[in-house]
Design an enzyme around this catalytic site. Sequence first.
Site, short mmCIF file in Angstrom:
data_model
loop_
_atom_site.label_atom_id
_atom_site.label_comp_id
_atom_site.label_asym_id
_atom_site.label_seq_id
_atom_site.Cartn_x
_atom_site.Cartn_y
_atom_site.Cartn_z
N GLY A 106 0.83 -1.20 0.00
CA GLY A 106 0.00 0.00 0.00
C GLY A 106 0.86 1.24 0.00
O GLY A 106 2.01 1.22 -0.43
N CYS A 107 0.31 2.34 0.49
CA CYS A 107 1.03 3.60 0.54
C CYS A 107 2.35 3.42 1.28
O CYS A 107 2.38 2.93 2.41
CB CYS A 107 0.18 4.66 1.23
SG CYS A 107 1.05 6.21 1.50
N PHE A 108 3.44 3.80 0.66
CA PHE A 108 4.75 3.51 1.25
C PHE A 108 5.06 4.29 2.51
O PHE A 108 5.92 3.92 3.28
CB PHE A 108 5.89 3.61 0.25
CG PHE A 108 5.98 4.84 -0.63
CD1 PHE A 108 5.50 6.08 -0.25
CD2 PHE A 108 6.58 4.74 -1.87
CE1 PHE A 108 5.61 7.20 -1.08
CE2 PHE A 108 6.71 5.84 -2.71
CZ PHE A 108 6.21 7.07 -2.31
N TRP A 109 4.35 5.36 2.79
CA TRP A 109 4.61 6.14 4.01
C TRP A 109 4.39 5.30 5.26
O TRP A 109 5.22 5.27 6.16
CB TRP A 109 3.73 7.37 4.08
CG TRP A 109 3.90 8.36 2.98
CD1 TRP A 109 5.00 8.53 2.17
CD2 TRP A 109 2.95 9.32 2.56
NE1 TRP A 109 4.77 9.55 1.29
CE2 TRP A 109 3.52 10.06 1.50
CE3 TRP A 109 1.66 9.64 2.97
CZ2 TRP A 109 2.85 11.10 0.86
CZ3 TRP A 109 0.99 10.67 2.33
CH2 TRP A 109 1.59 11.39 1.30
#
Length: 156
Positions: free
Chosen positions: A9-12
Site C-alpha cells: 500500500g502507501c509507502f509512508w
Amino acid sequence: METATFAAGCFWGVEAAFRQVEGVVSTRVGYTGGTVANPTYEQVCSGKTGHAEAVEIEYDPLQVSYEQLLNIFWENHDPTTLNRQGPDVGAQYRSAVFFNNPEQGTAARASKDKLQQSGKYKRPIVTEITPAPEFYRAEEYHQQYFEKRGVSHCRV
C-alpha cells in the site's frame, strides 16, 4: 547488512512500521516492479508504469531475521485485497514481496503458505512474490514522510 523489499500500500505507513524495528538500519521508499526507468510519483500514480510503491529496508540479520520482517509485513496490511489498501486503489498499492536472494524467496513463499493455511483470512492471499527488480528511490519529500510531519501512523 542485508536488504529486504516490500510493497503493502502507501509507502509512508509501510516505511514507518519498519523504521521502528530494532535491527533495521535504514529505509528508503521508492518504486519497483514496473517498466519505466526513474519514474516520478506522478507517473507511478497514473498507473501506467507498472511500479508498486515499495520500501527497501537495510537490516542487520544478527538483530532481526528476514522471517521477523515478513511477519511485520503481513501484520501491517491486508494481503487479500488485489491492488488496494484502505482508500488507496491501483496496482501501485499492490501487496508484494520482492526477494533479493533465493533464500528470501523460499522464506516468503513458506510464510505466505503458512498464513494462508492458518485460516486468519477468509479470502485468498493475493500477495505477489517475485525477484527484486531495480528499485528507484522516491522523491525526497516522500522519505520518512511521517517523521518529518510528526505523524505516528496512517489515518484511514
